[in-house]
Structure formats: C-alpha cells, structure tokens
Scaffold this motif. Structure first.
Motif, PDB file in Angstrom:
ATOM      1  N   SER A 428      78.661  24.330 -97.847  1.00 18.49           N
ATOM      2  CA  SER A 428      77.635  24.797 -98.781  1.00 18.49           C
ATOM      3  C   SER A 428      77.877  24.235-100.177  1.00 18.49           C
ATOM      4  O   SER A 428      79.011  24.007-100.587  1.00 18.49           O
ATOM      5  CB  SER A 428      77.633  26.323 -98.846  1.00 18.49           C
ATOM      6  OG  SER A 428      77.223  26.865 -97.612  1.00 18.49           O
ATOM      7  N   PRO A 446      84.230  29.943 -98.960  1.00 21.75           N
ATOM      8  CA  PRO A 446      83.342  30.802 -98.169  1.00 21.75           C
ATOM      9  C   PRO A 446      83.459  32.280 -98.550  1.00 21.75           C
ATOM     10  O   PRO A 446      82.454  32.995 -98.593  1.00 21.75           O
ATOM     11  CB  PRO A 446      83.798  30.557 -96.729  1.00 21.75           C
ATOM     12  CG  PRO A 446      84.368  29.176 -96.750  1.00 21.75           C
ATOM     13  CD  PRO A 446      85.034  29.042 -98.094  1.00 21.75           C
ATOM     14  N   ARG A 447      84.675  32.741 -98.800  1.00 25.08           N
ATOM     15  CA  ARG A 447      84.863  34.132 -99.157  1.00 25.08           C
ATOM     16  C   ARG A 447      84.175  34.454-100.496  1.00 25.08           C
ATOM     17  O   ARG A 447      83.535  35.488-100.649  1.00 25.08           O
ATOM     18  CB  ARG A 447      86.355  34.448 -99.239  1.00 25.08           C
ATOM     19  CG  ARG A 447      86.657  35.931 -99.050  1.00 25.08           C
ATOM     20  CD  ARG A 447      88.149  36.216 -99.092  1.00 25.08           C
ATOM     21  NE  ARG A 447      88.934  35.201 -98.392  1.00 25.08           N
ATOM     22  CZ  ARG A 447      90.253  35.193 -98.356  1.00 25.08           C
ATOM     23  NH1 ARG A 447      90.938  36.124 -98.993  1.00 25.08           N
ATOM     24  NH2 ARG A 447      90.901  34.242 -97.708  1.00 25.08           N
ATOM     25  N   ASN A 450      80.322  34.516-100.012  1.00 28.53           N
ATOM     26  CA  ASN A 450      79.868  35.767 -99.398  1.00 28.53           C
ATOM     27  C   ASN A 450      79.879  36.911-100.414  1.00 28.53           C
ATOM     28  O   ASN A 450      79.002  37.784-100.388  1.00 28.53           O
ATOM     29  CB  ASN A 450      80.743  36.119 -98.197  1.00 28.53           C
ATOM     30  CG  ASN A 450      80.523  35.172 -97.029  1.00 28.53           C
ATOM     31  OD1 ASN A 450      79.435  34.602 -96.891  1.00 28.53           O
ATOM     32  ND2 ASN A 450      81.535  34.988 -96.195  1.00 28.53           N
ATOM     33  N   LYS A 451      80.867  36.906-101.306  1.00 28.29           N
ATOM     34  CA  LYS A 451      80.944  37.934-102.333  1.00 28.29           C
ATOM     35  C   LYS A 451      79.758  37.831-103.286  1.00 28.29           C
ATOM     36  O   LYS A 451      79.146  38.847-103.658  1.00 28.29           O
ATOM     37  CB  LYS A 451      82.266  37.772-103.106  1.00 28.29           C
ATOM     38  CG  LYS A 451      82.463  38.772-104.231  1.00 28.29           C
ATOM     39  CD  LYS A 451      82.691  40.181-103.701  1.00 28.29           C
ATOM     40  CE  LYS A 451      82.999  41.129-104.844  1.00 28.29           C
ATOM     41  NZ  LYS A 451      83.138  42.536-104.365  1.00 28.29           N
ATOM     42  N   LYS A 453      76.882  36.625-102.624  1.00 31.37           N
ATOM     43  CA  LYS A 453      75.640  36.969-101.931  1.00 31.37           C
ATOM     44  C   LYS A 453      75.385  38.471-101.879  1.00 31.37           C
ATOM     45  O   LYS A 453      74.312  38.909-101.469  1.00 31.37           O
ATOM     46  CB  LYS A 453      75.655  36.396-100.515  1.00 31.37           C
ATOM     47  CG  LYS A 453      75.482  34.878-100.462  1.00 31.37           C
ATOM     48  CD  LYS A 453      75.471  34.385 -99.019  1.00 31.37           C
ATOM     49  CE  LYS A 453      75.247  32.896 -98.948  1.00 31.37           C
ATOM     50  NZ  LYS A 453      75.225  32.393 -97.552  1.00 31.37           N
ATOM     51  N   GLU A 454      76.373  39.245-102.293  1.00 30.77           N
ATOM     52  CA  GLU A 454      76.173  40.691-102.370  1.00 30.77           C
ATOM     53  C   GLU A 454      75.362  41.085-103.589  1.00 30.77           C
ATOM     54  O   GLU A 454      74.911  42.211-103.715  1.00 30.77           O
ATOM     55  CB  GLU A 454      77.539  41.396-102.402  1.00 30.77           C
ATOM     56  CG  GLU A 454      78.362  41.208-101.122  1.00 30.77           C
ATOM     57  CD  GLU A 454      79.746  41.832-101.247  1.00 30.77           C
ATOM     58  OE1 GLU A 454      80.020  42.462-102.288  1.00 30.77           O
ATOM     59  OE2 GLU A 454      80.549  41.676-100.306  1.00 30.77           O
TER      60      GLU A 454
END
Length: 459
Positions: A428, A446-447, A450-451, A453-454
């Motif tokens: 990404s 990635p981690r 994802n954070k 995207k919250e």
C-alpha cells in the motif's frame, strides 16, 4: 551600524500603520467617485431635458443630427478636464470628441466617457502619490532596522516598475484605464436599455439611482461607480504593498538574510494563515511566497527575517504529519547524491515530473491537490527506496486520483490532514495532504495503516 533585527511585534505594528494609511487613501478615492455619481446624475438629467419629447426619451430621438446646442453639453465636460492628461487619457478624449458628432446617442456615450476620464485622472494622481509615499516610508522604515542598499524612490514608485503580482505584468495605469472603459460601457448600456423602454424623468430616480432593493439588483450608476471604487482601492493597496515587498526583498539580500517568515495582518485569510504556518522560506527561491503574488490583492501581510541559528536548523523548524522533521530535505538529498545512492540527473528529472504532474493540481474525490512546498525533497529524503523509481511519481498521482479510501489523520500537535490510501493489492501507498497540498507519501507499516483506518473515513 546594523540595527537589531525586527521583532514580530514591530512588524505587526508596521502592518497597523500601513492599514491606517490605506484607509486615508480609500477615503480620497471614495470622495472622487462620490463626486462622479453627482456629475453623472447631472449628465443624465441634461440628456433627458434635451431629448425628451412629451417627457419621454425614445430611440428615435437619439438618431438625429447633432446640433451646435447639443455640443455645448460636451463642451461643459471638456472644460472640466485637467491640462496634464496622459497620452492614453488624451487618446480617449479625442475618441469621445469624434464619437460625439456621430449622433445624439454617440454624444451621450461621449459625455459619460469624458466625465469619467476626469475621474480616472484624479484616481491616477492618488495612486501615484500613494506609491510615492509607500516607497519613501518603507525605505525609511527599513533603514531604521537594517542596513539597506541605495534605493531610488523614483525607480520603485514608477508606474512601470515591475512588481510580482502572479500575472503577466501590466502597469497599474493601464489597468485603471481598462476599468474606466468597462464602466463607460456599463453606464452606456444602462442608459440605452432605459431609452429603449422610453426613459421618463422618474426613471432617473427609480432606475439610474434606485432606492429600492429590487432595482439595486440590476446594473445602475451608483452600483457601477461602487464597483469602480472597489477596484481602485484594490489597485492602490496592492501596488503599494508589492513595492514595499520589493524593498524588503532587497533589504534581505544586502543583509545576507537566508530565510524569512510570513507575518499575517489582522483577520488574515486562510491562505495567508497557512503561509505563516508553513514557513520559514528561503530568500530568493522562486517557490518562496511573495506579497501579493502568493497571497492575494489587498494583502497586507509582510515578510520578516526568520529567527534561526543557522541554515541547517532553519530547514528543521517545521514538522509534517508524520515526523518532527524538515519539509525541505535539501541536505538529505544532497548527501544521497554525494554518496552515489541516487543520481542527480535522475533526481532533477523526476522532480520536474513531480512538479509538472501537480502544476495545475490533481483532481481527487475531495478536491484539487497541488505540490506541497518542497514535498518531493521530503518524500525522497525519507522514502527513496519506495518512491525514487520510474513509477514513483505516477503512484502518488494515482493514489490521489483513484484512492481506495481517504481517512482523516492528525499529527502530534493535533493538526488535521487527509490520508489517501492506494487502491492496490501490492504494497500500500499512502499520500498525506493538508490544506490542499501534499505533505508526504510512503509505504506504511501494515499495523500502522490499520490503526489509521480506525479514524474518520472521508471517502
């Protein structure tokens, strides 16, 4: 002896002084245009009295022969003209004199045009005087705080002095005359429109000089003159500010100033507030902001020497949405070139590709995004392994134009931005923007992604 460097408080006080001076100039211009409204009212009344038949002026009344008595109306306006008209002003007077002899309709346009030439001449005198005052005062002000080079007032105050305005250079004298031509055309159209309907005495009050809200929505003489007044005020303020800024630039250069900050005027707009937050900027850099080129007409913001310990520290004063880091990674990129990790030719080639891609802005689902100040230096200085390749610039463009999603993101200071996420099954890419400008771009962990995207999803 070099004076102590100016403080922001001193510059703010200077801005207040300039705003006070602008108000004095504004009142002078308002007075000239206020008199113009009365002059035009008298002209319209004379036209009605001369050409009305049974109290009505119709088109047929305005296509006869111009008589000697008719020409007395023009002589009244001609006699009011000053003796020191400029060549372009005199050209218009000659044109109106010729037009006045073609028909009564032509005479009416000539009367309006000649009356407004007298107004434009006065306006030009006010703007020229204001430029002279602005240059003299700015030279004195700079001499009080800095060593300054020899600055001839005549050079900076000259109407032909080329100031940075963000457009192709047109002397303010020509712009004022263009405004005059537009005003004459608009007033002539208003008169012709009313004559085509049958102009009566009561129409002068109800339509040419209306007092009700409905009529004020249409073009009328006070409205046209108000528009001209606004344009003249804007020209006066912008020309003065641009000349003052040109003197500031010369002061920076003679004092070997490397970086400057942007100081906003009271109630500054969002654009200027962003410029103030995004500094410091490099003196002499064509991408560095100037007044009014990078801000807007009427801008009264000013530039001041940045308080930095040295040039390298100056590049580290601002953080972006990911790091307490410099948005200008000149040093980092130079080191990478020096150690051979990137090619200087390739860097320049891709920097130009990046700048070209965003020169007019990339249209995203949320609006247009343009190149952030030196953002490509930051991106390559920190993420060359991800984006310094043949596809790097295009990946950034594609991510902005066709994102999988856009999220709201916040830096450590609470400043909000937008995070565009690449629509790809491969690694990404995210591109972070703030206030319509690129801040950074990189492949996130990635981690971390994802954070992020919250957070609030914007698209």
């Amino acid at each position: 002896m070099v004076m102590q460097m100016q403080t922001v408080e001193q510059v703010k006080k200077r801005i207040d002084q300039l705003l006070d001076r602008d108000q004095v100039t504004d009142k002078e211009l308002e007075e000239v245009y206020s008199q113009a409204v009365d002059t035009l009212r008298a002209i319209v009344s004379d036209v009605h009295n001369r050409y009305a038949v049974d109290g009505v002026v119709v088109p047929a009344n305005l296509y006869g022969k111009v008589t000697v008595k008719d020409m007395l109306l023009l002589k009244q306006q001609y006699d009011k003209l000053p003796d020191d008209l400029s060549a372009p002003e005199q050209d218009r007077v000659d044109y109106y004199t010729a037009m006045s002899q073609t028909s009564p309709k032509g005479l009416i346009t000539a009367l309006v045009g000649m009356a407004l030439i007298a107004v434009v001449h006065k306006v030009g005198k006010i703007i020229d005087k204001n430029n002279q005052t602005a240059v003299k005062e700015e030279i004195v002000y700079q001499a009080k705080h800095e060593d300054i080079p020899k600055m001839p007032v005549k050079k900076y105050a000259d109407p032909e002095f080329k100031v940075k305005t963000g457009k192709d250079f047109v002397p303010w004298t020509e712009r004022v005359l263009t405004d005059h031509d537009q005003a004459v055309n608009r007033i002539s159209n208003v008169i012709n429109s009313m004559v085509s309907q049958g102009m009566r005495a009561e129409d002068i009050a109800n339509h040419f000089y209306p007092g009700n809200a409905q009529s004020m929505r249409d073009d009328n003489i006070p409205k046209i003159i108000r528009d001209a007044t606004v344009r003249a005020k804007r020209t006066a303020r912008t020309e003065a500010a641009a000349r003052e800024d040109a003197i500031v630039e010369q002061t920076f250069k003679i004092n070997n100033v490397k970086y400057f900050d942007w100081v906003t005027e009271p109630g500054a707009c969002q654009k200027c507030t962003f410029l103030a937050l995004s500094g410091p900027y490099k003196v002499g850099d064509e991408d560095s902001p100037r007044v009014p080129e990078s801000s807007h007409p009427n801008c009264r913001c000013r530039r001041i020497k940045a308080e930095i310990l040295d040039e390298q520290l100056g590049a580290k004063l601002r953080m972006d949405l990911q790091y307490f880091a410099k948005p200008r990674n000149y040093d980092d990129v130079q080191k990478m070139i020096a150690d051979g990790s990137i090619s200087p030719e390739k860097f320049e080639e891709r920097k130009k590709e990046f700048d070209k891609a965003f020169s007019k802005g990339a249209q995203t689902p949320l609006g247009k995004i343009v190149d952030g100040r030196d953002s490509y230096y930051h991106i390559i200085g920190r993420h060359d392994d991800q984006l310094f390749n043949d596809d790097g610039v295009q990946r950034i463009v594609d991510t902005l134009k066709n994102p999988a999603a856009v999220y709201e993101t916040t830096d450590r200071r609470g400043t909000k931005g937008e995070m565009y996420v690449q629509n790809s099954s491969d690694d990404s890419l995210i591109v972070v923007t703030r206030n319509g400008r690129i801040v950074t771009a990189y492949e996130p962990d990635p981690r971390y992604l994802n954070k992020q995207k919250e957070g609030k999803r914007l698209y």
